[in-house]
Every structure is written in C-alpha cells, then in structure tokens.
Motif scaffolding. Structure first.
Motif, PDB file in Angstrom:
ATOM      1  N   PHE A   1      -4.033  -9.789  11.982  1.00 36.12           N
ATOM      2  CA  PHE A   1      -5.379 -10.236  11.612  1.00 36.12           C
ATOM      3  C   PHE A   1      -5.664 -11.663  10.216  1.00 36.12           C
ATOM      4  O   PHE A   1      -4.432 -11.378   9.383  1.00 36.12           O
ATOM      5  CB  PHE A   1      -6.127  -9.176  11.254  1.00 36.12           C
TER       6      PHE A   1
ATOM      7  N   ARG B   1     -12.518  -3.184  16.552  1.00 41.91           N
ATOM      8  CA  ARG B   1     -11.545  -3.246  15.075  1.00 41.91           C
ATOM      9  C   ARG B   1     -10.228  -4.017  14.405  1.00 41.91           C
ATOM     10  O   ARG B   1     -10.535  -3.921  13.209  1.00 41.91           O
ATOM     11  CB  ARG B   1     -12.777  -2.495  14.125  1.00 41.91           C
ATOM     12  N   HIS B   2      -9.761  -3.083  14.989  1.00 42.49           N
ATOM     13  CA  HIS B   2      -7.808  -3.351  14.541  1.00 42.49           C
ATOM     14  C   HIS B   2      -6.939  -4.351  15.609  1.00 42.49           C
ATOM     15  O   HIS B   2      -7.450  -3.764  16.734  1.00 42.49           O
ATOM     16  CB  HIS B   2      -7.199  -1.606  14.570  1.00 42.49           C
ATOM     17  N   LEU B   3      -6.717  -5.264  14.585  1.00 44.30           N
ATOM     18  CA  LEU B   3      -5.853  -6.059  15.563  1.00 44.30           C
ATOM     19  C   LEU B   3      -4.310  -5.802  14.279  1.00 44.30           C
ATOM     20  O   LEU B   3      -4.737  -5.203  13.630  1.00 44.30           O
ATOM     21  CB  LEU B   3      -6.280  -7.442  15.149  1.00 44.30           C
TER      22      LEU B   3
ATOM     23  N   GLU C   1       0.271  -1.210   0.323  1.00 40.52           N
ATOM     24  CA  GLU C   1      -0.114  -0.057   0.017  1.00 40.52           C
ATOM     25  C   GLU C   1       1.029   1.527   0.170  1.00 40.52           C
ATOM     26  O   GLU C   1       0.873   2.423   0.030  1.00 40.52           O
ATOM     27  CB  GLU C   1      -0.511   0.272   1.855  1.00 40.52           C
TER      28      GLU C   1
ATOM     29  N   ARG D   1      -0.469  -5.660  11.124  1.00 39.20           N
ATOM     30  CA  ARG D   1      -0.002  -3.955  10.619  1.00 39.20           C
ATOM     31  C   ARG D   1       0.178  -3.187  12.147  1.00 39.20           C
ATOM     32  O   ARG D   1      -0.477  -3.792  12.772  1.00 39.20           O
ATOM     33  CB  ARG D   1      -1.213  -3.355  10.266  1.00 39.20           C
TER      34      ARG D   1
ATOM     35  N   ILE E   1     -13.313  -7.064  18.302  1.00 37.49           N
ATOM     36  CA  ILE E   1     -12.207  -7.844  17.747  1.00 37.49           C
ATOM     37  C   ILE E   1     -11.482  -8.970  18.514  1.00 37.49           C
ATOM     38  O   ILE E   1     -10.686  -9.945  17.510  1.00 37.49           O
ATOM     39  CB  ILE E   1     -11.536  -6.960  16.425  1.00 37.49           C
TER      40      ILE E   1
ATOM     41  N   MET F   1      -6.190 -12.389   6.687  1.00 36.89           N
ATOM     42  CA  MET F   1      -7.595 -11.366   5.212  1.00 36.89           C
ATOM     43  C   MET F   1      -7.444 -12.399   4.277  1.00 36.89           C
ATOM     44  O   MET F   1      -6.714 -13.677   3.798  1.00 36.89           O
ATOM     45  CB  MET F   1      -6.636 -10.368   4.821  1.00 36.89           C
TER      46      MET F   1
ATOM     47  N   GLU G   1     -16.563  -0.374   8.050  1.00 33.10           N
ATOM     48  CA  GLU G   1     -15.197  -1.174   6.894  1.00 33.10           C
ATOM     49  C   GLU G   1     -15.226  -2.955   6.493  1.00 33.10           C
ATOM     50  O   GLU G   1     -14.394  -3.130   7.746  1.00 33.10           O
ATOM     51  CB  GLU G   1     -13.982  -0.520   6.345  1.00 33.10           C
ATOM     52  N   ILE G   2     -15.769  -3.489   5.608  1.00 31.87           N
ATOM     53  CA  ILE G   2     -15.008  -4.743   6.259  1.00 31.87           C
ATOM     54  C   ILE G   2     -14.587  -5.634   4.494  1.00 31.87           C
ATOM     55  O   ILE G   2     -13.590  -6.234   5.591  1.00 31.87           O
ATOM     56  CB  ILE G   2     -17.180  -5.521   6.226  1.00 31.87           C
ATOM     57  N   VAL G   3     -14.477  -4.935   3.519  1.00 34.92           N
ATOM     58  CA  VAL G   3     -13.898  -4.885   2.327  1.00 34.92           C
ATOM     59  C   VAL G   3     -13.779  -3.914   2.086  1.00 34.92           C
ATOM     60  O   VAL G   3     -14.059  -2.826   1.501  1.00 34.92           O
ATOM     61  CB  VAL G   3     -14.619  -5.674   1.375  1.00 34.92           C
ATOM     62  N   GLY G   4     -12.148  -4.317   0.708  1.00 33.23           N
ATOM     63  CA  GLY G   4     -11.626  -3.537   0.211  1.00 33.23           C
ATOM     64  C   GLY G   4     -11.181  -3.299  -1.019  1.00 33.23           C
ATOM     65  O   GLY G   4     -10.517  -4.982  -0.895  1.00 33.23           O
TER      66      GLY G   4
ATOM     67  N   ARG H   1     -12.796  -9.873  10.968  1.00 32.17           N
ATOM     68  CA  ARG H   1     -14.292  -8.535  11.295  1.00 32.17           C
ATOM     69  C   ARG H   1     -15.809  -8.641  10.531  1.00 32.17           C
ATOM     70  O   ARG H   1     -16.503  -8.686  10.859  1.00 32.17           O
ATOM     71  CB  ARG H   1     -13.863  -7.735  10.213  1.00 32.17           C
TER      72      ARG H   1
ATOM     73  N   GLY I   1     -11.472  -8.475   5.661  1.00 26.73           N
ATOM     74  CA  GLY I   1     -10.835  -8.863   6.714  1.00 26.73           C
ATOM     75  C   GLY I   1     -11.966 -10.128   7.146  1.00 26.73           C
ATOM     76  O   GLY I   1     -13.225  -9.825   7.788  1.00 26.73           O
TER      77      GLY I   1
ATOM     78  N   GLY J   1      -9.933  -7.450  -0.108  1.00 27.34           N
ATOM     79  CA  GLY J   1      -9.576  -8.168   0.303  1.00 27.34           C
ATOM     80  C   GLY J   1     -10.887  -7.710   2.149  1.00 27.34           C
ATOM     81  O   GLY J   1     -11.344  -6.749   2.505  1.00 27.34           O
TER      82      GLY J   1
ATOM     83  N   GLU K   1      -0.140  -0.601  13.086  1.00 25.06           N
ATOM     84  CA  GLU K   1      -0.446   0.445  13.165  1.00 25.06           C
ATOM     85  C   GLU K   1      -1.381   0.639  14.517  1.00 25.06           C
ATOM     86  O   GLU K   1      -1.870   0.479  15.547  1.00 25.06           O
ATOM     87  CB  GLU K   1      -2.240   0.850  12.316  1.00 25.06           C
TER      88      GLU K   1
HETATM   89  P1  ATP Z   1      -9.895   0.356   8.564  1.00 23.60           P
HETATM   90  O1  ATP Z   1      -9.966   1.999   7.606  1.00 23.60           O
HETATM   91  O2  ATP Z   1     -10.520  -0.106   8.519  1.00 23.60           O
HETATM   92  O3  ATP Z   1      -8.579   0.540   9.185  1.00 23.60           O
HETATM   93  P2  ATP Z   1      -8.054  -0.426   6.126  1.00 23.60           P
HETATM   94  O4  ATP Z   1      -8.718   0.953   4.991  1.00 23.60           O
HETATM   95  O5  ATP Z   1      -7.115   0.148   6.784  1.00 23.60           O
HETATM   96  O6  ATP Z   1      -9.295  -0.512   7.052  1.00 23.60           O
HETATM   97  P3  ATP Z   1      -7.917  -2.732   3.760  1.00 23.60           P
HETATM   98  O7  ATP Z   1      -6.624  -1.939   3.542  1.00 23.60           O
HETATM   99  O8  ATP Z   1      -8.562  -1.767   3.027  1.00 23.60           O
HETATM  100  O9  ATP Z   1      -8.096  -1.632   5.091  1.00 23.60           O
HETATM  101  O10 ATP Z   1      -7.618  -4.167   4.616  1.00 23.60           O
HETATM  102  C1  ATP Z   1      -8.758  -4.903   3.542  1.00 23.60           C
HETATM  103  C2  ATP Z   1      -9.118  -5.475   4.971  1.00 23.60           C
HETATM  104  O11 ATP Z   1      -9.084  -5.750   6.058  1.00 23.60           O
HETATM  105  C3  ATP Z   1     -10.564  -4.750   5.684  1.00 23.60           C
HETATM  106  O12 ATP Z   1     -11.706  -3.874   4.805  1.00 23.60           O
HETATM  107  C4  ATP Z   1     -10.985  -5.092   6.934  1.00 23.60           C
HETATM  108  O13 ATP Z   1     -11.672  -6.002   6.731  1.00 23.60           O
HETATM  109  C5  ATP Z   1      -9.560  -6.101   7.161  1.00 23.60           C
HETATM  110  N1  ATP Z   1      -8.647  -4.502   8.053  1.00 23.60           N
HETATM  111  C6  ATP Z   1      -7.715  -3.472   7.690  1.00 23.60           C
HETATM  112  N2  ATP Z   1      -6.835  -3.140   8.814  1.00 23.60           N
HETATM  113  C7  ATP Z   1      -7.297  -4.211  10.142  1.00 23.60           C
HETATM  114  C8  ATP Z   1      -6.977  -4.680  11.147  1.00 23.60           C
HETATM  115  N3  ATP Z   1      -6.230  -3.682  11.902  1.00 23.60           N
HETATM  116  N4  ATP Z   1      -7.592  -5.488  12.002  1.00 23.60           N
HETATM  117  C9  ATP Z   1      -8.286  -6.093  11.124  1.00 23.60           C
HETATM  118  N5  ATP Z   1      -8.804  -6.206  10.234  1.00 23.60           N
HETATM  119  C10 ATP Z   1      -8.681  -5.278   9.235  1.00 23.60           C
END
Ligand code: ATP
Ligand code: MN
Length: 480
Positions: free
Chosen positions: A243, A238-240, A167, A230, A465, A245, A403-406, A454, A451, A449, A232
C-alpha cells in the motif's frame, strides 16, 4: 504528427458551434448503426458520435463494437437528442483497434459486480466506477503534493529496501538473492546473510518514518509518499500487502501541532477532490447509495457520500485520550450487552477495530483523534509522557474505515529513547544512525503516517480496499 486530439472532457466543456475536432477513445455503446458513445477516460461522460446513414462503409460499421478504439474527426453541433448537449457529426472514422465483442468480458448491460471486475482488473478502468475511483485517486495524490509543497515541506524518497524494521513488528517481506537450495548457513544452521547481496538481512520497508526523521532534523519539514509492504496475513477490506503511505515528519512540533497538521491535511485533500472531481464524486455517491440499498436499514450510512465529506470538512475532529475512550467503551450499552467480540477488559488493552468503529460511527459520529496510549502497546520511538504510563501517540479514526492515521511525537531525549529500546530489545547497534539525531542537535519533533488507500476509500465510498488500488496485492493474490 498523429495526435491532434481534443480530450472529451475538454470538448464537452465547450459550446457546440460547428467547430472541427478529432477525438480518440473506446466505444462504450453503438446504437442503431448510427450513435456511438465514445469514451476516452478523461471523464465518465461520453461524446455522442453521430454517423449519418449511408456515410460510412458497412464493413467499417461492423467493426464498431464495444471497446474498439476509434479516431473520429468531424464537426460539433448542438444535439437533437436528449441527454447530451452536443453531437459530433463524423466526417471520417478510423478504427485504431478492433475488439471482439464475443469475448470482450465486460458486458455493461449486466452490471458486472465489483468482485468480478477485480478478476479483470486490467480492463476495469474502462467502467464508470473505476474511471471515477482512479481519477479521484489521482486528484488526492496530486493534492498531497500540493499541500506539502505549499507549506515548504521537502519530498523525501526513503528506501524501499531496508535493513531495519521500523516498528520492530515483524510482518516483513524478506529481500534476498540467496539460493533456496544450498542456502549458505552458519555453523548453528541459521542462514548466513553475510553472503547475501547486501551482506546482511534486508526486507521491504514497512514505513519510511525512521529515515524521515533524519530528513526532518535537517530540513525541518519533510514528507514521504511511497509504497509500503506488510506481510500481514489479514484478509480484511482495509489491509493490503502493498500500500502507499504518506509520512510527514516535522521538527519543532509537539503532539498537538501534529494533530492540527493531520486534521488540516485530511480536510485539504478532501476539499481538493470535491472542488476538482465533482462529477466523479457525484457518480460515486450515487453508486454507493445503490449499493447500500441492498443492505438492511441499520447497516446503511446515515449520510450520503457527499454529505459525509461536507460534514468532515465543516466540523472539528473529536479529540479524546485513550483513557477517556476506554471509559466511554466500558460504559457503552454495546459493551454492557456484550455486543463486542472483544469485551472491554480495561485500561491497557489494545483497541480492536470494532471498538474504534463504535467510537466514530455510534458514539461521536465523526472522525476522532485518540491520543496518549499506554506505552506497552505502542512503538519504542514514541515520546514518553510524564505519567510514566502513556506515550504521546495519536491515531485518527474515520467513519467506515477505522484507523486512517497513526502518529506520535517522537522521543527526542537520548537517554529515554535508549532506555526504551533496551526494554523492548531493539538492538542499539542497528539503529546507531537513528540515535545520532538525538546526539547532535536533537529537537522536539513529530510525524504521522496516513494510509493512502484508506483515504481513497473514505473519499470514494468504496467498501473494499482492493477496489481503490490498481492491482491489489493481498494474501494469495498478485495477478497483473
Ligand atoms: P491497523 O491497525 O489498521 O492494521 P496499523 O496500526 O498497523 O493499522 P500503522 O502501522 O500505524 O497502522 O500504519 C499507518 C497507517 O497505514 C494506518 O493508519 C493505515 O492508514 C495504513 N495501513 C496500515 N496497514 C495497512 C495495510 N496493511 N493496508 C493498507 N493500509 C494500511
Ligand atoms: Mn496493522
């Protein structure tokens, strides 16, 4: 041979006709020195083991404590008591492992909180809630493979250790075997990764997509299903940091094909769990109902868990563009009354999770597919639309989750891709292999993708989560 047991789920599906069976499992409760509720993890339902008075040694009875493990052989007869259809009349009982009731941490009577159970995640599988959650998680994972296998997709294992950041987004965990003291350095003081294990800087993968595209441009359709990392520092529900994917990537697909597949996929795996894990989902629905009773009226869900899942199966996802979404948000009462923490500043802004949730939970009240985002807020590989401003991206937003799918249609035109990479300062040399797919027989292609955690949250109704992955990794926490 030691193991000739029947699983309790299978036994409970039979008719009690005096058959002789052996079961093994862990004691949930022991009443009146007579009735053992035994559970083996195949279902939340226990088999009631009945011990005839005087038939077993006192010493043995004392050892039947919560979470002790037993092997019981006996005959199955219709139950005299209410609440179960059969009893197992014990002939022989063997204690496989004692459990000191004084120190066993889960006291079912006190309704342990989810927060407390998280601290003893190694034992929480032995509760009904986590039994159900992890059986549903398994079913969903199995359904993922079944869905793609039935469609002729190839399951591709993309690397965990990568030399690129798909990314270009940072948030990477570095992988290195360099020493922290006396780290080799270049003349300018920066770390000399040429001395590192791989001869270059590497990190844990944030996505398998770029490698997935390499597979799609040979096999046609591939998917990955693996761990993603990640770093982050977002402490949300909602973040791990680690995780799972699922990333399908399809040649000869445009954005609409991509949306259709994603919607079909989500519905398929939900339906699979509903068909195969009814009991667990009913339990989880009831659990969620009780949890929500603690909330003020306006914070409770309008639908129960099963109702919500049915609703998702039976209705089309709402499909709107980013531009339409901004208009809806701008005109919303929420925005006018300044209820958003981040006000709607206008076209081009990145949507925050409060905005996404407003769209799915308040406005449309169903899953929404948002498409055609401004190119500035999306990744370099997304296909540029003819308007020069937007890219063929799509996000799927789910009620309660966001967000569940990107996903997106990928930029298949070599020159456009290269221009975009230059604009975004993505080094061409590092992605020479990626660019090759556009040099040799490039095709329109797309992917997304999902998650996995989620998705498990959505289906199980678990609000955090951390409660849908066995051993969560989050900032400051990597126990077990
Ligand atoms: P968000 O804005 O919620 O942080 P993202 O834009 O970073 O999501 P993408 O990079 O598009 O997400 O990742 C694809 C999918 O992976 C997301 O739609 C989400 O379902 C899942 N996802 C992303 N980051 C995480 C995380 N830290 N923990 C769990 N699932 C995640
Ligand atoms: Mn993110």
């Amino acid at each position: 041979m030691f193991n000739k047991r029947i699983k309790i789920k299978e036994l409970l599906a039979q008719e009690p006709t005096g058959q002789e069976v052996t079961v093994m499992g862990w004691v949930r409760t022991f009443r009146n020195n007579q009735f053992v509720a035994l559970n083996d993890g195949s279902t939340n339902n226990n088999i009631q083991v009945v011990i005839a008075l005087g038939s077993q040694e006192e010493e043995l009875l004392k050892r039947i404590t919560t979470s002790a493990s037993l092997k019981v052989t006996g005959t199955v007869v219709p139950s005299l008591g209410k609440g179960q259809k059969m009893d197992l009349n014990a002939a022989t009982i063997e204690i496989l492992g004692d459990s000191d009731a004084e120190i066993y941490p889960i006291q079912l009577k006190n309704r342990p909180s989810l927060e407390f159970l998280r601290e003893i995640a190694h034992l929480r599988f032995r509760t009904n809630t986590f039994g159900s959650v992890f059986r549903v998680r398994h079913a969903l994972a199995f359904a993922v493979h079944k869905f793609f296998n039935d469609k002729g997709f190839v399951y591709m294992h993309t690397p965990i250790i990568t030399g690129s950041d798909a990314e270009g987004a940072g948030e990477l965990f570095k992988v290195t075997s360099l020493p922290f003291d006396e780290t080799p350095r270049k003349d300018d003081g920066s770390v000399d990764f040429s001395k590192d294990f791989f001869g270059k800087a590497t990190n844990l993968t944030v996505s398998g997509q770029l490698e997935g595209e390499l597979g799609a441009t040979a096999f046609g359709d591939i998917y990955t299903f693996g761990p993603t990392f990640r770093a982050e520092n977002s402490n949300t529900t909602r973040h791990l940091a680690e995780f799972w994917m699922i990333e399908p990537e399809m040649a000869f697909y445009d954005l609409e094909d991509n949306m259709n597949l994603a919607e079909e996929f989500i519905k398929y795996i939900i339906k699979y769990a509903m068909d195969n894990n009814k009991e667990d989902l009913e339990f989880l629905a009831q659990r969620l109902g009780e949890e929500e009773k603690q909330l003020p009226q306006d914070k409770r869900s309008e639908m129960g868990l099963l109702e919500k899942l049915e609703f998702v199966l039976n209705n089309n996802f709402e499909r709107i563009t980013y531009t339409e979404a901004i208009d809806i948000l701008r005109e919303s009462n929420y925005n006018k009354k300044k209820k958003f923490q981040y006000p709607i500043s206008g076209w081009g802004m990145d949507l925050q999770s409060e905005h996404e949730r407003y769209l799915v939970e308040k406005h449309f009240k169903k899953p929404v597919i948002l498409s055609n985002y401004p190119k500035e807020i999306k990744a370099f590989y997304m296909r540029q639309n003819d308007d020069g401003k937007t890219v063929a991206a799509m996000d799927i937003l789910a009620p309660g989750i966001g967000e569940i799918v990107g996903g997106s249609q990928r930029e298949e035109r070599f020159d456009n891709l290269l221009d975009r990479m230059k604009e975004m300062h993505i080094p061409e040399e590092e992605l020479w292999w990626y660019l090759d797919t556009r040099r040799f027989g490039t095709v329109p292609h797309a992917g997304f993708g999902l998650g996995f955690e989620r998705m498990v949250q959505f289906v199980t109704g678990m609000t955090n989560i951390r409660d849908v992955i066995a051993f969560p990794r989050t900032p400051g926490s990597a126990e077990f």
